[in-house]
Structure formats: structure tokens, C-alpha cells
Design a protein around this motif. Structure first.
Motif, PDB file in Angstrom:
ATOM      1  N   ARG A 100     -19.188  12.004  46.310  1.00  0.00           N
ATOM      2  CA  ARG A 100     -20.036  12.716  45.350  1.00  0.00           C
ATOM      3  C   ARG A 100     -20.128  11.942  44.041  1.00  0.00           C
ATOM      4  NH1 ARG A 100     -17.748  17.000  46.012  1.00  0.00           N
ATOM      5  NH2 ARG A 100     -16.268  17.019  44.257  1.00  0.00           N
ATOM      6  N   VAL A 101     -19.039  11.369  43.576  1.00  0.00           N
ATOM      7  CA  VAL A 101     -19.046  10.590  42.348  1.00  0.00           C
ATOM      8  C   VAL A 101     -19.968   9.387  42.490  1.00  0.00           C
ATOM      9  CG1 VAL A 101     -17.645   9.052  40.905  1.00  0.00           C
ATOM     10  CG2 VAL A 101     -16.799  11.330  41.487  1.00  0.00           C
ATOM     11  N   ARG A 102     -19.892   8.714  43.625  1.00  0.00           N
ATOM     12  CA  ARG A 102     -20.733   7.531  43.821  1.00  0.00           C
ATOM     13  C   ARG A 102     -22.206   7.902  43.890  1.00  0.00           C
ATOM     14  NH1 ARG A 102     -15.812   6.480  46.186  1.00  0.00           N
ATOM     15  NH2 ARG A 102     -14.973   4.376  45.789  1.00  0.00           N
ATOM     16  N   ARG A 103     -22.511   9.041  44.510  1.00  0.00           N
ATOM     17  CA  ARG A 103     -23.913   9.478  44.540  1.00  0.00           C
ATOM     18  C   ARG A 103     -24.416   9.799  43.143  1.00  0.00           C
ATOM     19  NH1 ARG A 103     -22.219  12.644  48.995  1.00  0.00           N
ATOM     20  NH2 ARG A 103     -22.238  14.489  47.638  1.00  0.00           N
ATOM     21  N   GLU A 104     -23.588  10.468  42.370  1.00  0.00           N
ATOM     22  CA  GLU A 104     -24.016  10.835  41.018  1.00  0.00           C
ATOM     23  C   GLU A 104     -24.182   9.608  40.127  1.00  0.00           C
ATOM     24  OE1 GLU A 104     -21.167  13.663  39.661  1.00  0.00           O
ATOM     25  OE2 GLU A 104     -21.923  15.288  40.933  1.00  0.00           O
ATOM     26  N   ILE A 105     -23.312   8.614  40.305  1.00  0.00           N
ATOM     27  CA  ILE A 105     -23.452   7.381  39.533  1.00  0.00           C
ATOM     28  C   ILE A 105     -24.736   6.660  39.926  1.00  0.00           C
ATOM     29  CG2 ILE A 105     -22.510   5.077  39.190  1.00  0.00           C
ATOM     30  CD1 ILE A 105     -19.732   6.300  39.240  1.00  0.00           C
ATOM     31  N   ALA A 106     -24.999   6.618  41.240  1.00  0.00           N
ATOM     32  CA  ALA A 106     -26.226   5.959  41.700  1.00  0.00           C
ATOM     33  C   ALA A 106     -27.467   6.670  41.182  1.00  0.00           C
ATOM     34  CB  ALA A 106     -26.236   5.916  43.231  1.00  0.00           C
ATOM     35  N   ALA A 107     -27.366   7.989  41.005  1.00  0.00           N
ATOM     36  CA  ALA A 107     -28.508   8.760  40.490  1.00  0.00           C
ATOM     37  C   ALA A 107     -28.592   8.724  38.969  1.00  0.00           C
ATOM     38  CB  ALA A 107     -28.409  10.203  40.966  1.00  0.00           C
ATOM     39  N   GLY A 108     -27.627   8.062  38.319  1.00  0.00           N
ATOM     40  CA  GLY A 108     -27.659   7.946  36.871  1.00  0.00           C
ATOM     41  C   GLY A 108     -27.109   9.148  36.136  1.00  0.00           C
ATOM     42  N   GLU A 109     -26.332  10.015  36.837  1.00  0.00           N
ATOM     43  CA  GLU A 109     -25.805  11.210  36.184  1.00  0.00           C
ATOM     44  C   GLU A 109     -24.818  10.859  35.066  1.00  0.00           C
ATOM     45  OE1 GLU A 109     -26.766  14.215  36.688  1.00  0.00           O
ATOM     46  OE2 GLU A 109     -28.122  13.700  38.334  1.00  0.00           O
ATOM     47  N   THR A 110     -24.225   9.680  35.136  1.00  0.00           N
ATOM     48  CA  THR A 110     -23.268   9.297  34.090  1.00  0.00           C
ATOM     49  C   THR A 110     -23.984   8.994  32.781  1.00  0.00           C
ATOM     50  OG1 THR A 110     -22.062   8.223  35.885  1.00  0.00           O
ATOM     51  CG2 THR A 110     -21.254   7.850  33.663  1.00  0.00           C
ATOM     52  N   GLU A 126     -17.613  -4.221  42.100  1.00  0.00           N
ATOM     53  CA  GLU A 126     -16.279  -4.209  42.718  1.00  0.00           C
ATOM     54  C   GLU A 126     -15.258  -3.562  41.787  1.00  0.00           C
ATOM     55  OE1 GLU A 126     -15.444  -8.243  43.583  1.00  0.00           O
ATOM     56  OE2 GLU A 126     -16.920  -8.405  45.220  1.00  0.00           O
ATOM     57  N   LEU A 127     -15.348  -3.898  40.494  1.00  0.00           N
ATOM     58  CA  LEU A 127     -14.417  -3.312  39.529  1.00  0.00           C
ATOM     59  C   LEU A 127     -14.592  -1.799  39.433  1.00  0.00           C
ATOM     60  CD1 LEU A 127     -14.664  -5.970  36.659  1.00  0.00           C
ATOM     61  CD2 LEU A 127     -12.738  -5.612  38.220  1.00  0.00           C
ATOM     62  N   LEU A 128     -15.844  -1.337  39.448  1.00  0.00           N
ATOM     63  CA  LEU A 128     -16.099   0.092  39.363  1.00  0.00           C
ATOM     64  C   LEU A 128     -15.588   0.816  40.614  1.00  0.00           C
ATOM     65  CD1 LEU A 128     -17.329   2.523  37.941  1.00  0.00           C
ATOM     66  CD2 LEU A 128     -19.547   1.930  38.984  1.00  0.00           C
ATOM     67  N   ASP A 129     -15.881   0.252  41.761  1.00  0.00           N
ATOM     68  CA  ASP A 129     -15.415   0.879  42.999  1.00  0.00           C
ATOM     69  C   ASP A 129     -13.889   0.924  43.057  1.00  0.00           C
ATOM     70  OD1 ASP A 129     -16.322   1.872  45.750  1.00  0.00           O
ATOM     71  OD2 ASP A 129     -14.822   0.353  46.273  1.00  0.00           O
ATOM     72  N   ASP A 130     -13.254  -0.152  42.595  1.00  0.00           N
ATOM     73  CA  ASP A 130     -11.793  -0.188  42.553  1.00  0.00           C
ATOM     74  C   ASP A 130     -11.252   0.875  41.608  1.00  0.00           C
ATOM     75  OD1 ASP A 130      -9.184  -1.623  43.164  1.00  0.00           O
ATOM     76  OD2 ASP A 130      -9.249  -1.817  40.980  1.00  0.00           O
ATOM     77  N   CYS A 131     -11.915   1.082  40.482  1.00  0.00           N
ATOM     78  CA  CYS A 131     -11.483   2.103  39.529  1.00  0.00           C
ATOM     79  C   CYS A 131     -11.602   3.503  40.127  1.00  0.00           C
ATOM     80  CB  CYS A 131     -12.324   1.999  38.249  1.00  0.00           C
ATOM     81  SG  CYS A 131     -11.988   3.294  37.029  1.00  0.00           S
ATOM     82  N   LEU A 132     -12.746   3.783  40.762  1.00  0.00           N
ATOM     83  CA  LEU A 132     -12.933   5.103  41.363  1.00  0.00           C
ATOM     84  C   LEU A 132     -11.893   5.370  42.451  1.00  0.00           C
ATOM     85  CD1 LEU A 132     -16.839   5.151  41.738  1.00  0.00           C
ATOM     86  CD2 LEU A 132     -15.454   6.016  39.848  1.00  0.00           C
ATOM     87  N   THR A 133     -11.688   4.364  43.297  1.00  0.00           N
ATOM     88  CA  THR A 133     -10.724   4.527  44.397  1.00  0.00           C
ATOM     89  C   THR A 133      -9.318   4.739  43.860  1.00  0.00           C
ATOM     90  OG1 THR A 133     -12.085   3.126  45.829  1.00  0.00           O
ATOM     91  CG2 THR A 133      -9.782   3.444  46.461  1.00  0.00           C
ATOM     92  N   ARG A 134      -8.942   3.945  42.847  1.00  0.00           N
ATOM     93  CA  ARG A 134      -7.583   4.060  42.303  1.00  0.00           C
ATOM     94  C   ARG A 134      -7.360   5.437  41.671  1.00  0.00           C
ATOM     95  NH1 ARG A 134      -7.514  -0.170  39.339  1.00  0.00           N
ATOM     96  NH2 ARG A 134      -6.295  -1.499  40.714  1.00  0.00           N
TER      97      ARG A 134
END
Length: 559
Positions: free
Chosen positions: A352-362, A514-522
């Protein structure tokens, strides 16, 4: 009792498996399994293994019963002198007292039986006589035996076993006055159960007014289940109703399948009144004393008494071990369901976080304001800070939503009623959700991600064809906007390509992704692991069930 070494080895292995079993989750039946485990360990450690290792050891007759039943008076009367306290205060018996013949003292002075109790030694009858016992003068203070601390059962003190030696008892027999089985003090009740588990012979004492109470009958049913050598004493029976009470008690025993259990009746006497401070006449306890003496001195009767109790305990393992294994399996199943639910909840939160980031919700709120004002009305640093705060808020919301879905109420409709109830109580083992601590951890992770983005931007600027034309902080802000803004920040990627070149911008965006994905996963993995950490520490392992069944199978084979 010809015991083979391999049978003892099988019992020792089974004991280790029982000791390793854990039932920490508050599932239905877990409390019973924990109690059964404690009782089984007590029987194995305190009675069965010591008895099989030393068949020639004296018989231990534990005198147990309800509060005020007259246990201490009965023991004193069987010995012929006052060896244990009896009185009107309840509970009277705090420190259990074991009385044996002086020649048998060595069997109980060590830790052969009841190894968890320290020993307190009392002088023999002859030594006590020198202190003027007949004149009512003070008895000598107990002297701690080597390895014991001499402590009585006081608050905070370890339980102790006081040992008395008296030649009035026949060789080969020891009497143990246990605390009340219905004591108001929990430690006394637990100690009474432990002592009864160490007995070759159970002597249950009840009274004419309490022989139908639930507590002694629970003990009688347990004795029948384990097929132990049992004798009952009906104490303080008024002469006027002695025949009726004895007949009714016998009928109740027969109805419970215990009609063959030896019964002894002790009439109500002046010596047993006033809290039982005196000794009963020898004639009142002569029959019981003769029965116990016969069991101790007749080789055939002695072997039968000990072998029956030992065989009954071993036979009871056929039902008790599978019950423990089933409870262990339920613990593991509940833990697995809880872990799987947490895995699904946090995995869904990550998607859900990745979808919202892709949609520009951040890119909303202050972040959107700074983006629209950049670079004229907003500096790169302000834009980075706003994007950092927006990402942290998004992650905090995601972890909170995941925590809500870990609770079993979300899946109550998909689980059977019993499984849903088990999952509900199992969830109480998880670490509680702490929003403030979560926000602090998320903030640290997001700030780390920002520093990595800034470092990546600096490296790419240094490698660019026109480094003088690029500001590293400006590049970092554009990269963060491109990563977090989705379609709303499409121009951020175009500006990066103009600043660094198409290849450099593509390389930097890949690295930033890669850095963003690593941050979300961590972040999500850390929060999930912290929530599950108490469950992992409970050591609810799947092998406990199979090891319990395997140990029972080996024991059955050796039998």
C-alpha cells in the motif's frame, strides 16, 4: 521391582522432554497443561525415578488432607510424641515434617527425593529427651544439615523439609506431614501437591463433617487415576453417628470405584478437641499403625505397595503425555497463525505504501506547497525536509494500520470459533504498539534515507560532465521529489536529466529507488519483528510435540 537401566534412561529422556515443553500462550487448556507439566516433573523427580533407582529405600507415606482435618495430630499419635505442630491456627503446617527410623535417616537426609527442598535436621528422640521434653521445656532449635539453609517456609524463603528421627517408627517406613491441600496460601497448596506426588502411599485424612467436600474427592479421583496405594482416615467421628457416617462414606467410595481402599475411623476424643493439641490414645490409631507397619516390614506387601504406585504413575503417562503434546501443538499452531497474520499485515502495508508513493500521495500538504514554490520561494533544504516528514508520516500510518490487522478480530469470521478464541488470547503475547516509539524509529530510518540520497546526489554530481552547473543539494531535492511525487512531480525527472544528462539522471534515479525501497523494507520489517519479538522469545517450537510423543514411545517399548 527389577528395573532395567534402559528403562531408567527412557524415563530420564522423557523427563527432559517434559521439562523442555512450554505453554506460555494463554490458550484454552494452557493453564491445565502447565499444571500437568509441573505435577509430572514432580512425580518423576521426587518419586518415580528415585524409587526405581533404589527399590530398597523406605516407603514414604504422605499424610494429606484439608485444613483442620487432624493430619498433624494423627502423625504425632502414630509416632507417639509431638513431632509436628498442631493447633487452632490455620494453616498450621508450614514446613513439612518427615519422620523416619534413625537407621533410615540417610535415605532422606540427601536429595534422593524432593531435591528442591532444603533439609532441616532435628535431633533424635534420645537427644531431645535431654532437654526435658517431658517437663514441657523448649525443644532444641533445628540444625541445618550440610547443603540446607535451615529456613522454614516463611515469605520469600525457599521451602524446607524438616527431618525427625524416632525409633518408635518401624524400619522401612517414613511419615510426612504435608501442608493443607486447600490452604489459603498458594505456596502451601503447591507444596502439598508436590509432596503427595513423592509418596509411595497416600494417606488421605478427612473428618465426619467434611468427607463429602470437593477438595478431598479431587485427590481421591487423582489417586484412582494414577492407581496409587491409597488409604483413607475418617477422623473425629462422633460416637453417636459413627455407624451412619462410616456407612455413607463407604457407599461414596464404592460409587467412585474406590470400594477396596482401606478405611480407618478415628472417633472424636477429648485429645482431638481444641484444635488437636494432644496425642490420641494408642488404641485409636493402632489399626492404621499396624497396616502401615505391615506394609513396611512384610516383603511381599512392601513390594506390592511400592510397585503399584510406580506402575500407576508410569501407566498414567499414556494419557498425560499425549495431552501435553496436544497442548504443545496448540501453542505452536497459535504462534504460527499469529506470525503469518503479522507477515501478511506488514506485507500488505508495504504494498500500500508503494502504491501511494507511486500515485504521488507523499507529495501533499507542506511537501506539495514547498514543491510548488521551489526553487523561487522554497530552498532545496526546505523541500527535502518537507518530503522527509511526509514520508515518515506515511510510514507511521502504514505501521499503525498493519498493527490493527495483526489483531485476530480482523479474521474472526474466517476462523473456527475455537481457533479464533485461541488467536485472540495468543495476540496478547505480542509487544504492545507504541506510536511514539514507532515515530522515533521511523524518523531515524527516514533521516538515514535522506543522508543516503544526499550522498548519492553528491557522487553523481562529481561524475557529471558539467559538475559546476549542478548544486548537490538541488539535485538531492529533485531526486527526492521524483521518487516520492509520482505523477505529480514528473518535471523533477526532466530537470534532473537537463542538469546531469539523461544517463546520469537515470543512474541516480535507479540508485535512489533502491535506497527508498531499502528504507521502506527496513522500517516495516523492524516494526513487525519488534511486535513479534516476545512471541519469538517464548520458544514455542514445533519439535516439542514430536519429542514428547517420541519419548513416550521409547518408554512404552522399554516397558
Amino acid at each position: 521391582m527389577d528395573v532395567r537401566p534402559r528403562l531408567l534412561d527412557a524415563l530420564s529422556a522423557l523427563r527432559d522432554r517434559v521439562d523442555a515443553a512450554r505453554f506460555p500462550l494463554p490458550l484454552p487448556g494452557a493453564a491445565r497443561a502447565r499444571l500437568s507439566r509441573v505435577e509430572l516433573l514432580a512425580q518423576l523427580d521426587d518419586y518415580l525415578v528415585p524409587r526405581l533407582q533404589a527399590p530398597e529405600a523406605p516407603l514414604l507415606a504422605v499424610v494429606g488432607g484439608s485444613t483442620g482435618a487432624g493430619k498433624s495430630t494423627l502423625v504425632n499419635s502414630l509416632v507417639g510424641r509431638r513431632v509436628t505442630a498442631a493447633g487452632v491456627l490455620r494453616p498450621t503446617t508450614r514446613t513439612p515434617v518427615l519422620v523416619c527410623h534413625p537407621d533410615d535417616h540417610h535415605w532422606f537426609a540427601g536429595l534422593r527425593v524432593l531435591p528442591r527442598l532444603s533439609r532441616v535436621w532435628m535431633p533424635t528422640q534420645e537427644a531431645a529427651a535431654g532437654y526435658g521434653r517431658a517437663e514441657g521445656r523448649r525443644q532444641p532449635e533445628p540444625v541445618p544439615e550440610e547443603g540446607g539453609d535451615g529456613a522454614y517456609e516463611e515469605d520469600g524463603a525457599p521451602p524446607a523439609l524438616r527431618i525427625e528421627a524416632d525409633d518408635a517408627l518401624p524400619r522401612g517406613l517414613a511419615l510426612l506431614d504435608a501442608p493443607d491441600i486447600d490452604s489459603l496460601v498458594a505456596r502451601n497448596r503447591e507444596l502439598a501437591a508436590e509432596l503427595i506426588c513423592a509418596a509411595d502411599i497416600w494417606v488421605l485424612v478427612t473428618t465426619a463433617t467434611r468427607y463429602a467436600d470437593a477438595v478431598p474427592w479431587h485427590l481421591l479421583r487423582t489417586a484412582k487415576e494414577y492407581d496409587v496405594t491409597l488409604v483413607t482416615v475418617l477422623d473425629r467421628v462422633p460416637h453417636q453417628v459413627a455407624a451412619d457416617v462410616s456407612r455413607q462414606y463407604a457407599a461414596m467410595l464404592t460409587a467412585a470405584g474406590l470400594g477396596s481402599v482401606p478405611r480407618f475411623t478415628i472417633p472424636e476424643l477429648p485429645e482431638s478437641a481444641g484444635g488437636g493439641s494432644g496425642l490420641l490414645p494408642a488404641t485409636a490409631v493402632a489399626a492404621l499403625r499396624a497396616w502401615l507397619t505391615h506394609r513396611a516390614q512384610d516383603p511381599e506387601a512392601r513390594t506390592a505397595a511400592a510397585a503399584r504406585t510406580a506402575a500407576g504413575v508410569v501407566a498414567s503417562l499414556r494419557s498425560r503425555m499425549p495431552a501435553l503434546a496436544g497442548a504443545s501443538a496448540a501453542q505452536h499452531a497459535a504462534a504460527v497463525r499469529l506470525m503469518q497474520r503479522a507477515e501478511r499485515a506488514y506485507a500488505a502495508a508495504g504494498e500500500r505504501v508503494r502504491r501511494e508513493i507511486a500515485a504521488g500521495e507523499t507529495l501533499a500538504g507542506d511537501a506539495l506547497t514547498h514543491w510548488r514554490g521551489h526553487p523561487r520561494d522554497s530552498t532545496p533544504g526546505e523541500l527535502l525536509t518537507a518530503l522527509e516528514e511526509s514520508l515518515a508520516a506515511l510510514l507511521c500510518c502504514a505501521t499503525a494500520a498493519a498493527d490493527d490487522h495483526v489483531e485476530p478480530a480482523q479474521e474472526a469470521g474466517t476462523l473456527p470459533r475455537e481457533a479464533a478464541r485461541g488467536a485472540s488470547v495468543a495476540a496478547s503475547a505480542l509487544a504492545p504498539h507504541d506510536p511514539r516509539a514507532t515515530a522515533d524509529r521511523v524518523g531515524v530510518a527516514v533521516r538515514r534515507w535522506r543522508r543516503c540520497v544526499e550522498e548519492a546526489a553528491e557522487e553523481e554530481v562529481r561524475a557529471a560532465e558539467r559538475p559546476a552547473a549542478a548544486d548537490p543539494e538541488q539535485v538531492a531535492a529533485l531526486l527526492a521529489a521524483a521518487l516520492l511525487g509520482g505523477r505529480r512531480a514528473r518535471t523533477a525527472g526532466e530537470t534532473l536529466a537537463e542538469t546531469l544528462g539523461a544517463l546520469g539522471a537515470l543512474r541516480l534515479c535507479d540508485r535512489g529507488g533502491e535506497l527508498l525501497d531499502d528504507c521502506l523494507t527496513r522500517v516495516l520489517d523492524t516494526e513487525r519483528d519488534l511486535r513479534l519479538a516476545p512471541l519469538d522469545a517464548l520458544d514455542v517450537a514445533p519439535e516439542h510435540q514430536s519429542e514428547l510423543i517420541a519419548a513416550l514411545s521409547v518408554l512404552q517399548k522399554e516397558r
